[in-house]
Scaffold this motif. Structure first.
Motif, PDB file in Angstrom:
ATOM      1  N   ASN A   1       3.619  59.526 -60.447  1.00 25.60           N
ATOM      2  CA  ASN A   1       3.105  59.277 -62.038  1.00 25.60           C
ATOM      3  C   ASN A   1       4.085  58.518 -62.839  1.00 25.60           C
ATOM      4  O   ASN A   1       3.647  57.712 -63.681  1.00 25.60           O
ATOM      5  CB  ASN A   1       2.860  60.429 -62.370  1.00 25.60           C
ATOM      6  N   GLY A   2       5.440  58.729 -62.774  1.00 25.64           N
ATOM      7  CA  GLY A   2       6.315  58.056 -63.527  1.00 25.64           C
ATOM      8  C   GLY A   2       6.667  56.521 -63.155  1.00 25.64           C
ATOM      9  O   GLY A   2       6.401  56.048 -64.210  1.00 25.64           O
ATOM     10  N   ILE A   3       6.357  56.198 -61.849  1.00 23.76           N
ATOM     11  CA  ILE A   3       6.512  54.654 -61.680  1.00 23.76           C
ATOM     12  C   ILE A   3       5.285  53.985 -62.139  1.00 23.76           C
ATOM     13  O   ILE A   3       5.493  52.935 -62.449  1.00 23.76           O
ATOM     14  CB  ILE A   3       6.638  54.547 -60.072  1.00 23.76           C
ATOM     15  N   ALA A   4       4.133  54.857 -61.916  1.00 22.85           N
ATOM     16  CA  ALA A   4       2.720  54.203 -62.633  1.00 22.85           C
ATOM     17  C   ALA A   4       2.947  53.916 -63.932  1.00 22.85           C
ATOM     18  O   ALA A   4       2.736  52.937 -64.435  1.00 22.85           O
ATOM     19  CB  ALA A   4       1.634  55.250 -62.226  1.00 22.85           C
ATOM     20  N   GLY A   5       3.732  54.832 -64.983  1.00 16.97           N
ATOM     21  CA  GLY A   5       3.909  54.492 -66.143  1.00 16.97           C
ATOM     22  C   GLY A   5       4.792  53.451 -66.350  1.00 16.97           C
ATOM     23  O   GLY A   5       4.740  52.667 -67.293  1.00 16.97           O
TER      24      GLY A   5
ATOM     25  N   ILE B   1       5.901  58.321 -69.217  1.00 17.39           N
ATOM     26  CA  ILE B   1       7.002  58.367 -68.223  1.00 17.39           C
ATOM     27  C   ILE B   1       7.721  59.675 -68.253  1.00 17.39           C
ATOM     28  O   ILE B   1       7.881  60.262 -66.981  1.00 17.39           O
ATOM     29  CB  ILE B   1       7.969  57.127 -68.566  1.00 17.39           C
ATOM     30  N   PHE B   2       8.183  60.011 -69.244  1.00 14.29           N
ATOM     31  CA  PHE B   2       9.161  61.153 -69.125  1.00 14.29           C
ATOM     32  C   PHE B   2       8.255  62.390 -68.992  1.00 14.29           C
ATOM     33  O   PHE B   2       9.188  63.237 -68.238  1.00 14.29           O
ATOM     34  CB  PHE B   2      10.155  61.220 -70.472  1.00 14.29           C
ATOM     35  N   ASN B   3       7.407  62.719 -69.515  1.00 12.69           N
ATOM     36  CA  ASN B   3       6.528  64.050 -69.424  1.00 12.69           C
ATOM     37  C   ASN B   3       6.125  63.995 -67.877  1.00 12.69           C
ATOM     38  O   ASN B   3       6.223  65.139 -67.181  1.00 12.69           O
ATOM     39  CB  ASN B   3       5.325  64.140 -70.456  1.00 12.69           C
ATOM     40  N   PRO B   4       5.507  62.899 -67.406  1.00 13.35           N
ATOM     41  CA  PRO B   4       4.869  63.023 -65.748  1.00 13.35           C
ATOM     42  C   PRO B   4       6.281  63.260 -64.880  1.00 13.35           C
ATOM     43  O   PRO B   4       6.283  64.140 -64.058  1.00 13.35           O
ATOM     44  CB  PRO B   4       4.384  61.731 -65.657  1.00 13.35           C
TER      45      PRO B   4
END
Length: 187
Positions: free
Chosen positions: A87-91, A70-73
């Motif tokens: 990408n964060g929402i997907a995580g 989450i944080f890295n994306p």
């Protein structure tokens, strides 16, 4: 040396499941052992500090997962801001299994769980806010507005998890994530 019969990922998943469902005070050692597939003696061998050490290890393990997925994306400046949000929402969807999982912070924010793990919970929430604040800044929001929006985002995620559980309706969580995504993507 005998090979491990139960892998660490399985142990953390089992411990996390019980802690999310029961909280720190409600989680019994029998439930924790059963969820990991280990006997209590084996669990204590791996975690000599008992339930407190187990919980701290679960928080660390989940923190590492969230950092990676989450944080890295969200902070990857090699991606366009919109792609970072997607990408964060997907995580987030994966972390909470589409809204089926309770947040570990919520589960530990009661009684002695909060006393024992307040710093980890507070630091973790601050990381969530900072990750979304940085995304907001990448969309040219002022730091103040970006932080306000980041706090709203965290409240929306956490609140939607609670309401989804209370209503037994996963669409509440799904809709909240769509609203978060829409907010950032429509800037």
């Amino acid at each position: 040396m005998r090979p491990q019969k139960v892998m660490d990922a399985e142990i953390f998943k089992g411990l996390g499941t019980v802690l999310r469902a029961r909280g720190y005070d409600g989680a019994s050692l029998n439930e924790l052992a059963s969820a990991t597939g280990l006997k209590k003696a084996s669990l204590y061998h791996r975690f000599p500090g008992g339930k407190q050490e187990m919980t701290a290890a679960v928080l660390t393990h989940l923190g590492q997962w969230v950092e990676e997925h989450i944080f890295n994306p969200l902070s990857d400046e090699n991606m366009a801001p919109k792609e970072r949000v997607i990408n964060g929402i997907a995580g987030i969807k994966e972390l909470y299994n589409g809204g089926r999982e309770i947040c570990i912070f919520r589960a530990l924010s009661m009684e002695s769980g909060l006393e024992l793990f307040h710093k980890q919970i507070s630091d973790g929430m601050r990381q969530w806010i900072n990750a979304f604040k940085n995304v907001g800044i990448s969309f040219h929001l002022t730091p103040k507005v970006a932080e306000e929006r980041a706090i709203e985002t965290l409240v929306k995620i956490q609140g939607s998890l609670v309401v989804s559980k209370g209503l037994n309706d996963l669409s509440v969580f799904e809709n909240a994530l769509e609203q978060i995504e829409d907010y950032y993507l429509k800037m």
